[in-house]
Scaffold this active site. Structure first.
Site, PDB file in Angstrom:
ATOM      1  N   LYS A 216      25.672  12.180 -19.819  1.00  0.00           N
ATOM      2  CA  LYS A 216      26.125  11.841 -18.573  1.00  0.00           C
ATOM      3  C   LYS A 216      25.415  12.316 -17.534  1.00  0.00           C
ATOM      4  O   LYS A 216      25.135  11.873 -16.501  1.00  0.00           O
ATOM      5  CB  LYS A 216      27.761  12.016 -18.426  1.00  0.00           C
TER       6      LYS A 216
ATOM      7  N   ASP B  84      27.703   3.094 -31.486  1.00  0.00           N
ATOM      8  CA  ASP B  84      28.064   3.649 -30.334  1.00  0.00           C
ATOM      9  C   ASP B  84      29.391   3.528 -30.196  1.00  0.00           C
ATOM     10  O   ASP B  84      30.236   2.976 -30.634  1.00  0.00           O
ATOM     11  CB  ASP B  84      27.153   3.096 -29.418  1.00  0.00           C
TER      12      ASP B  84
END
Length: 288
Positions: free
Chosen positions: A54, A13
């Site tokens: 998001k 990540d």
């Protein structure tokens, strides 16, 4: 698993794992855009869906008890997809303006990635950021000494975490298979789920993680007993999500990969599938 297999690729990540200690940039921007709507969420509430694409993260915040209750009080109606889009536009603009400032590699990342490459491993990466956002992050990380072999974002695959498609894209780009030769390393629950959904191994990191939810200053000032308790709670959340290992910090990753290789060697020699009990579920201090 048939025959001998070893880890060939690590898929990292970004924010909270390799750059941006504690995922400070997205957490701060989420706080700003929701506060502008007169909706006040705690850092813990904001962090809970972290790692997702998001716009999906915004939906989760609006669906939360606190978010939904405050939205109804403020606007007198349920939120809609149009509201999600409007908040996302503000979020994207704000994050785009600051994200480059949060692209410094976390302590230990550069040295660890070098060790992994020297051992012959490929370095993939997935993120909840868009391609445009990553164009701001990648140069800063590279200037600090960290560069992945490939970067896959949700807009490239059409689906973000916890779906496995970004990991599959990394595997295709870097010609790595099967999934058992891949380990996903991240700092959120959805990172762990992404790895498990891909059929890969998953490792959670504590120090600097979104899941631990501390800034560097808060981490350094925290009482040792409280810090240990927080780490144990975070480790348990990783394990409940299916993490194969939990490590305290990224410097422990080469040793964790050696442990996964030992497990696969043991399984190959036994000629049987790895039993569930081989998936460690001990306090993280005893995993390595």
């Amino acid at each position: 698993m048939k025959g001998m297999q070893k880890i060939q690729m690590v898929v990292f990540d970004w924010a909270g794992t390799t750059v941006d200690y504690g995922s400070s940039a997205p957490a701060e921007v989420f706080s700003r855009v929701f506060t502008a709507e007169n909706i006040h969420l705690t850092r813990e509430e904001i962090n809970r869906p972290m790692g997702m694409e998001k716009k999906a993260h915004i939906r989760e915040l609006l669906k939360s008890e606190a978010g939904n209750r405050q939205w109804l009080k403020q606007f007198g109606r349920p939120w809609t997809e149009a509201d999600v889009d409007a908040i996302y536009q503000k979020f994207e603009k704000e994050l785009y303006s600051v994200v480059a400032e949060y692209s410094v590699p976390i302590d230990g990342v550069v040295e660890t990635v070098k060790k992994l490459r020297d051992a012959g491993l490929k370095i993939g990466s997935t993120t909840g950021y868009t391609s445009a956002m990553m164009e701001r992050v990648i140069p800063g990380a590279a200037a600090g000494g960290y560069k992945a072999d490939c970067v896959v974002t949700p807009d490239l695959t059409g689906t973000g975490r916890p779906a496995p498609y970004m990991i599959f894209a990394c595997m295709q780009k870097l010609a790595v298979y099967p999934p058992a030769a891949v380990v996903k390393v991240g700092d959120t629950v959805v990172d762990i789920l992404e790895g498990k959904n891909a059929g890969a191994w998953s490792i959670g990191i504590l120090t600097g993680s979104n899941l631990l939810g501390l800034t560097e200053e808060e981490y350094s000032r925290m009482d040792g007993k409280e810090l240990k308790a927080r780490k144990e709670q975070a480790a348990q959340r990783y394990l409940e999500a299916g993490a194969d290992l939990v490590i305290d910090n990224i410097r422990e990753l080469p040793g964790a990969i050696e442990e996964l290789n030992r497990r696969m060697e043991k399984t190959a020699k036994s000629g049987a599938e790895e039993p569930a009990e081989c998936r460690e579920e001990e306090p993280y201090e005893r995993i390595l």
